[in-house]
Structures are given as structure tokens and as C-alpha cells.
Scaffold this motif. Structure first.
Motif, PDB file in Angstrom:
ATOM      1  N   ASP A  68       0.827  -1.213   0.000  1.00  0.00           N
ATOM      2  CA  ASP A  68       0.000   0.000   0.000  1.00  0.00           C
ATOM      3  C   ASP A  68       0.859   1.259   0.000  1.00  0.00           C
ATOM      4  OD1 ASP A  68      -2.585  -1.439   0.381  1.00  0.00           O
ATOM      5  OD2 ASP A  68      -1.601  -2.018   2.257  1.00  0.00           O
ATOM      6  N   ILE A  69       1.997   1.185   0.696  1.00  0.00           N
ATOM      7  CA  ILE A  69       2.924   2.318   0.772  1.00  0.00           C
ATOM      8  C   ILE A  69       4.327   1.806   0.482  1.00  0.00           C
ATOM      9  CG2 ILE A  69       4.051   3.994   2.309  1.00  0.00           C
ATOM     10  CD1 ILE A  69       1.428   4.235   3.840  1.00  0.00           C
ATOM     11  N   VAL A  70       5.044   2.505  -0.410  1.00  0.00           N
ATOM     12  CA  VAL A  70       6.448   2.220  -0.655  1.00  0.00           C
ATOM     13  C   VAL A  70       7.222   3.530  -0.518  1.00  0.00           C
ATOM     14  CG1 VAL A  70       8.181   1.482  -2.324  1.00  0.00           C
ATOM     15  CG2 VAL A  70       5.994   0.262  -2.183  1.00  0.00           C
ATOM     16  N   ILE A  71       8.235   3.515   0.317  1.00  0.00           N
ATOM     17  CA  ILE A  71       9.137   4.658   0.487  1.00  0.00           C
ATOM     18  C   ILE A  71      10.398   4.348  -0.308  1.00  0.00           C
ATOM     19  CG2 ILE A  71      10.472   6.006   2.147  1.00  0.00           C
ATOM     20  CD1 ILE A  71       8.312   5.161   4.251  1.00  0.00           C
ATOM     21  N   TYR A  72      10.720   5.237  -1.235  1.00  0.00           N
ATOM     22  CA  TYR A  72      11.779   4.941  -2.199  1.00  0.00           C
ATOM     23  C   TYR A  72      13.043   5.724  -1.896  1.00  0.00           C
ATOM     24  CZ  TYR A  72      13.938   3.954  -6.749  1.00  0.00           C
ATOM     25  OH  TYR A  72      14.789   3.530  -7.745  1.00  0.00           O
ATOM     26  N   LEU A  73      14.139   4.982  -1.631  1.00  0.00           N
ATOM     27  CA  LEU A  73      15.412   5.590  -1.242  1.00  0.00           C
ATOM     28  C   LEU A  73      16.600   5.075  -2.046  1.00  0.00           C
ATOM     29  CD1 LEU A  73      14.936   5.780   2.622  1.00  0.00           C
ATOM     30  CD2 LEU A  73      15.687   7.685   1.195  1.00  0.00           C
ATOM     31  N   ALA A  74      16.364   4.311  -3.104  1.00  0.00           N
ATOM     32  CA  ALA A  74      17.488   3.847  -3.931  1.00  0.00           C
ATOM     33  C   ALA A  74      18.122   5.036  -4.646  1.00  0.00           C
ATOM     34  CB  ALA A  74      17.008   2.821  -4.936  1.00  0.00           C
ATOM     35  N   VAL A  85       0.730   4.121  -2.714  1.00  0.00           N
ATOM     36  CA  VAL A  85       1.381   5.425  -2.605  1.00  0.00           C
ATOM     37  C   VAL A  85       2.887   5.197  -2.647  1.00  0.00           C
ATOM     38  CG1 VAL A  85       1.544   7.569  -1.314  1.00  0.00           C
ATOM     39  CG2 VAL A  85      -0.504   6.149  -1.095  1.00  0.00           C
ATOM     40  N   PHE A  86       3.548   5.908  -3.550  1.00  0.00           N
ATOM     41  CA  PHE A  86       4.986   5.738  -3.763  1.00  0.00           C
ATOM     42  C   PHE A  86       5.658   7.050  -3.391  1.00  0.00           C
ATOM     43  CE2 PHE A  86       8.882   4.952  -6.140  1.00  0.00           C
ATOM     44  CZ  PHE A  86       9.050   3.579  -5.996  1.00  0.00           C
ATOM     45  N   CYS A  87       6.361   7.052  -2.250  1.00  0.00           N
ATOM     46  CA  CYS A  87       6.973   8.272  -1.713  1.00  0.00           C
ATOM     47  C   CYS A  87       8.448   8.330  -2.118  1.00  0.00           C
ATOM     48  CB  CYS A  87       6.840   8.308  -0.193  1.00  0.00           C
ATOM     49  SG  CYS A  87       7.535   9.800   0.559  1.00  0.00           S
ATOM     50  N   VAL A  88       8.795   9.285  -2.983  1.00  0.00           N
ATOM     51  CA  VAL A  88      10.146   9.389  -3.535  1.00  0.00           C
ATOM     52  C   VAL A  88      10.988  10.296  -2.634  1.00  0.00           C
ATOM     53  CG1 VAL A  88      11.520  10.003  -5.542  1.00  0.00           C
ATOM     54  CG2 VAL A  88       9.188   9.129  -5.846  1.00  0.00           C
ATOM     55  N   LEU A  89      11.987   9.707  -1.968  1.00  0.00           N
ATOM     56  CA  LEU A  89      12.873  10.446  -1.061  1.00  0.00           C
ATOM     57  C   LEU A  89      14.308  10.512  -1.590  1.00  0.00           C
ATOM     58  CD1 LEU A  89      11.800   9.240   2.517  1.00  0.00           C
ATOM     59  CD2 LEU A  89      11.059  11.279   1.271  1.00  0.00           C
ATOM     60  N   VAL A 144      15.175  14.141   2.785  1.00  0.00           N
ATOM     61  CA  VAL A 144      15.746  13.608   4.026  1.00  0.00           C
ATOM     62  C   VAL A 144      16.718  14.620   4.603  1.00  0.00           C
ATOM     63  CG1 VAL A 144      17.093  11.717   5.017  1.00  0.00           C
ATOM     64  CG2 VAL A 144      15.534  11.276   3.098  1.00  0.00           C
ATOM     65  N   LEU A 145      16.640  14.858   5.897  1.00  0.00           N
ATOM     66  CA  LEU A 145      17.498  15.855   6.547  1.00  0.00           C
ATOM     67  C   LEU A 145      18.409  15.218   7.593  1.00  0.00           C
ATOM     68  CD1 LEU A 145      14.848  18.703   6.878  1.00  0.00           C
ATOM     69  CD2 LEU A 145      16.769  18.603   5.274  1.00  0.00           C
ATOM     70  N   TRP A 146      18.901  14.017   7.282  1.00  0.00           N
ATOM     71  CA  TRP A 146      19.926  13.379   8.102  1.00  0.00           C
ATOM     72  C   TRP A 146      20.732  12.461   7.177  1.00  0.00           C
ATOM     73  CZ3 TRP A 146      19.705   7.915   9.244  1.00  0.00           C
ATOM     74  CH2 TRP A 146      18.542   7.280   8.783  1.00  0.00           C
ATOM     75  N   GLY A 147      21.858  11.997   7.640  1.00  0.00           N
ATOM     76  CA  GLY A 147      22.718  11.197   6.778  1.00  0.00           C
ATOM     77  C   GLY A 147      23.313  10.002   7.496  1.00  0.00           C
ATOM     78  N   ALA A 148      23.690   8.995   6.719  1.00  0.00           N
ATOM     79  CA  ALA A 148      24.275   7.776   7.285  1.00  0.00           C
ATOM     80  C   ALA A 148      25.099   7.086   6.209  1.00  0.00           C
ATOM     81  CB  ALA A 148      23.182   6.834   7.792  1.00  0.00           C
ATOM     82  N   SER A 149      25.908   6.147   6.631  1.00  0.00           N
ATOM     83  CA  SER A 149      26.678   5.326   5.696  1.00  0.00           C
ATOM     84  C   SER A 149      26.613   3.874   6.145  1.00  0.00           C
ATOM     85  CB  SER A 149      28.139   5.793   5.617  1.00  0.00           C
ATOM     86  OG  SER A 149      28.762   5.706   6.886  1.00  0.00           O
ATOM     87  N   LEU A 150      26.614   2.969   5.174  1.00  0.00           N
ATOM     88  CA  LEU A 150      26.576   1.538   5.472  1.00  0.00           C
ATOM     89  C   LEU A 150      28.000   1.065   5.726  1.00  0.00           C
ATOM     90  CD1 LEU A 150      24.128  -0.450   5.489  1.00  0.00           C
ATOM     91  CD2 LEU A 150      24.939  -1.251   3.266  1.00  0.00           C
ATOM     92  N   THR A 151      28.288   0.669   6.953  1.00  0.00           N
ATOM     93  CA  THR A 151      29.653   0.274   7.299  1.00  0.00           C
ATOM     94  C   THR A 151      29.921  -1.204   7.021  1.00  0.00           C
ATOM     95  OG1 THR A 151      28.953  -0.059   9.597  1.00  0.00           O
ATOM     96  CG2 THR A 151      29.907   2.084   9.017  1.00  0.00           C
ATOM     97  N   ALA A 159      16.188  11.747  13.117  1.00  0.00           N
ATOM     98  CA  ALA A 159      15.853  11.644  11.697  1.00  0.00           C
ATOM     99  C   ALA A 159      14.722  12.610  11.394  1.00  0.00           C
ATOM    100  CB  ALA A 159      15.436  10.218  11.360  1.00  0.00           C
ATOM    101  N   VAL A 160      14.928  13.466  10.411  1.00  0.00           N
ATOM    102  CA  VAL A 160      13.937  14.476  10.044  1.00  0.00           C
ATOM    103  C   VAL A 160      13.639  14.350   8.548  1.00  0.00           C
ATOM    104  CG1 VAL A 160      13.446  16.953   9.934  1.00  0.00           C
ATOM    105  CG2 VAL A 160      14.775  16.031  11.851  1.00  0.00           C
ATOM    106  N   TYR A 161      12.358  14.439   8.212  1.00  0.00           N
ATOM    107  CA  TYR A 161      11.917  14.381   6.817  1.00  0.00           C
ATOM    108  C   TYR A 161      10.851  15.443   6.580  1.00  0.00           C
ATOM    109  CZ  TYR A 161      13.405   9.545   7.824  1.00  0.00           C
ATOM    110  OH  TYR A 161      14.088   8.441   8.246  1.00  0.00           O
ATOM    111  N   GLU A 162      10.704  15.858   5.333  1.00  0.00           N
ATOM    112  CA  GLU A 162       9.563  16.662   4.916  1.00  0.00           C
ATOM    113  C   GLU A 162       9.002  16.040   3.648  1.00  0.00           C
ATOM    114  OE1 GLU A 162      10.252  20.863   4.846  1.00  0.00           O
ATOM    115  OE2 GLU A 162      10.878  20.899   6.958  1.00  0.00           O
TER     116      GLU A 162
END
Length: 343
Positions: free
Chosen positions: A69-75, A96-100, A123-130, A144-147
Motif C-alpha cells: 500500500d505504501i512504498v518509500i523509495y530511497l534507492a 502510494v509511492f513516496c520518492v525520497l 531527508v534531513l539526516w545522513g548515514a553510511s553503510l559500514t 531523523a527528520v523528513y519533509e
């Protein structure tokens, strides 16, 4: 309601852990098989400015099951041609497809998903995959902050549903000026991410050198000029008015450099994800970040020489499978001298 994060790398995995720990339910979908396997075995571990552990279901692109029903897209943008066809059979007409994603990805995403199912955000925060299953939060002050918003600015029930989900363990706000937000995020990303990739350096290296710091505020100024030509006013985020970076005279340098130093100094150790991509021989998001500024500038008759140079250097590195180094500063020295002569 069944929800998923598509592109569950550093940010997506972190978001999934926050939602899960706050009592929500969400699946993770990613093309990195070792990462998916690690999540299914041990859950997601979040380190750095946030610390938590959470278990949830994770799937590769080949193993997705059922409808969402909802997909948040971060690729990342270069992965659209792989990720979006994979999710299409798992969307219904009211999904609903939310493009971030970073930059201006929406036209490309709409080719696959359709505008009628899309909302957007940033997106108003950052991270890295270690390592697989482990994400290290590097920016955002420990939260974590989003608009998010509809492309037509309306406040809709589906927007509220996504907002409720993303507010679990985070801070999500619905806005009525999504494109102004998109260009505000470009103003945040383009100078430091672009220069970090073009020069093979950290954000701190950019701040420590007057040529690169001047180039950063010139990039910001170009973003504002293009946004204004589009009829947009950039937003104030975390106390910083991103609309106030336009350079009209040499007197503006001191003010904009000071704000830039203050805003990015806490992130001095960060290097751009685009630089990581170049080190791994992968395509970057340059076309939808600095490249978007250059393209829209050409369309509207706004000169964007600093963004153009970043794009040229990063694309050259992509073609050559090379990694830029700080010697490229000489390209920006010439641009700074030319720009100062025009102010």
C-alpha cells in the motif's frame, strides 16, 4: 496497510529500524544480497549519532512478495532502471509511492510508477553503510527528520498516512511547497557533495580552503538564482535561510561563507556518497543534483559555471573509472577569479 522501504541501504535500513522500534511494521527491499541476508539473520544495527537494533523482514528484488500500500523509495538514481521495474508488479492502483531520493529524480521515477501514485519528500539526516546490516548515522544531530508533500501542494489522506508511518521514531512534516523543498535540499547537497566528489576530499577539506569554500557559496548562489527564475523561494531549515545565499556583490562573500562554515563544520569528516560511488567504479547521482542545476539553468538562461565544472569533473571520472583528486582545485581557481571580476 502493508508498507516497504525500497532501497534499504544506509538511510533505508536506519529508517526501518526507527519505524520498527516505534511499533510500526515495515519491510525492507534492497538489491544488495549480503545486506538483505544480514538483516534477516541479525536485524539492522544502527550506530553513530543514534544507537539501536531492530528486526524486520528483508527481501532482495527477486524475492518480493505480495502487494504494498505504501512504498518509500530511497534507492540511488542510477538504480531506477533496476529497482522500479522490480516493484511495479507489487503496486496496486491506489498504492502510494513516496520518492525520497536526492536531487530532482521525479520525472524519471514517473516513467515507471506514474505521477498519480507518487508523492515526494527529502531527508534531513545522513548515514553510511559500514557493513551488511549495519548503518552508521553521521549527520542530523541524533534525530531523523523528513519533509514530504504532494506535487500539487494539497494535503491529502494518503499524504497523512505516509506522514504517520514516517513519524514513528522520527520527525516528519507535511509541506505544501514540495518543489521549493526539493531545491532547498539541492542547495544543501550540491556544494559539498559535488565538490567532495569532484575533488576527492572531505567536507572539512572544502571548508579549510578559501578557493573551495568560495566555490561552495558560488554553487549555492547558482542554485538560488535558478530557483528564483523558476518562481520558487527556498526554505528555512534548521535555522538556516537557504534562500539567502544569492551573491549580489563581493560583500555577500563574508556572510555566506560564515553561514556555510557554521552549517557544515559538524560534518567535516563526511565524504560524498558520490565519491564512494566513484571509488567503487559506479555511476553517481550527479545528473539529478548538480546536473539538475546546470540543465535548468540552461533552460532558463541562467549561467551556472561552478555547477557545470563539478558535473564535468565527476562525469569524466565516471567515464574513465577514475577517482578525482584535490589537484582539480586549479579548475575552480580560474572560475573564482572570473566570478569575482563580475561581482
Amino acid at each position: 496497510m502493508r508498507a516497504a522501504i525500497l532501497g534499504a541501504g544506509s538511510l533505508g535500513a536506519g529508517m526501518g529500524a526507527m519505524i520498527t522500534n516505534a511499533g510500526g511494521k515495515i519491510d525492507l527491499i534492497d538489491g544488495y544480497k549480503a545486506h538483505v541476508e544480514a538483516i534477516n539473520q541479525n536485524g539492522v544495527k544502527v550506530t553513530g549519532l543514534m544507537e539501536m537494533q531492530a528486526r524486520m523482514a528483508a527481501y532482495t528484488l527477486e524475492d518480493i512478495e505480495g502487494m504494498y500500500d505504501i512504498v518509500i523509495y530511497l534507492a540511488k538514481g542510477p538504480n531506477n532502471s533496476t529497482y522500479l521495474p522490480a516493484i511495479l508488479p507489487h503496486l496496486h492502483k491506489d498504492s502510494v509511492f513516496c520518492v525520497l531520493q536526492n536531487g530532482l529524480p521525479d520525472d524519471d521515477v514517473a516513467k515507471y510508477i506514474g505521477w498519480d501514485r507518487m508523492i515526494g519528500g527529502f531527508v534531513l539526516w545522513g548515514a553510511s553503510l559500514t557493513q551488511p546490516g549495519v548503518t552508521n548515522v553521521t549527520t542530523g544531530g541524533g534525530k531523523a527528520v523528513y519533509e514530504i508533500g504532494e506535487f500539487d501542494g494539497k494535503m491529502t489522506p494518503r499524504l497523512a498516512a505516509v506522514n504517520d508511518l514516517m513519524n514513528k521514531g522520527a520527525e516528519c512534516t507535511m509541506i505544501d511547497n514540495l518543489m521549493a523543498g526539493r531545491w532547498t535540499k539541492i542547495n544543501m547537497n550540491a556544494p559539498m557533495s559535488g565538490l567532495s566528489a569532484a575533488l576527492g576530499c572531505t567536507y572539512g577539506d572544502i571548508l579549510a580552503n578559501d578557493t573551495t569554500l568560495t566555490s561552495a557559496v558560488q554553487i549555492k548562489s547558482e542554485v538560488v538564482k535558478v530557483a528564483h527564475a523558476m518562481g520558487l523561494t527556498l526554505l528555512t531549515v534548521m535555522g538556516v535561510d537557504f534562500d539567502a545565499f544569492e551573491l549580489r556583490s563581493k560583500d555577500d562573500y563574508a556572510r555566506t561563507k560564515k553561514i556555510t562554515q557554521e552549517y557544515y563544520t559538524p560534518h567535516s569528516a563526511v565524504i560524498a556518497s558520490m565519491l564512494f560511488d566513484l571509488r567503487l567504479g559506479r555511476s553517481t547521482e550527479i545528473d539529478i543534483i548538480n546536473g539538475a542545476v546546470s540543465a535548468k539553468g540552461r533552460e532558463l538562461g541562467i549561467e551556472t559555471p561552478f555547477n557545470d565544472e563539478v558535473v564535468a569533473l565527476v562525469k569524466q571520472a565516471q567515464r574513465e573509472k577514475s577517482v578525482p583528486n584535490f589537484d582539480n582545485i586549479q579548475n575552480f581557481e580560474k572560475l573564482v577569479a572570473q566570478a569575482e571580476s563580475r561581482l
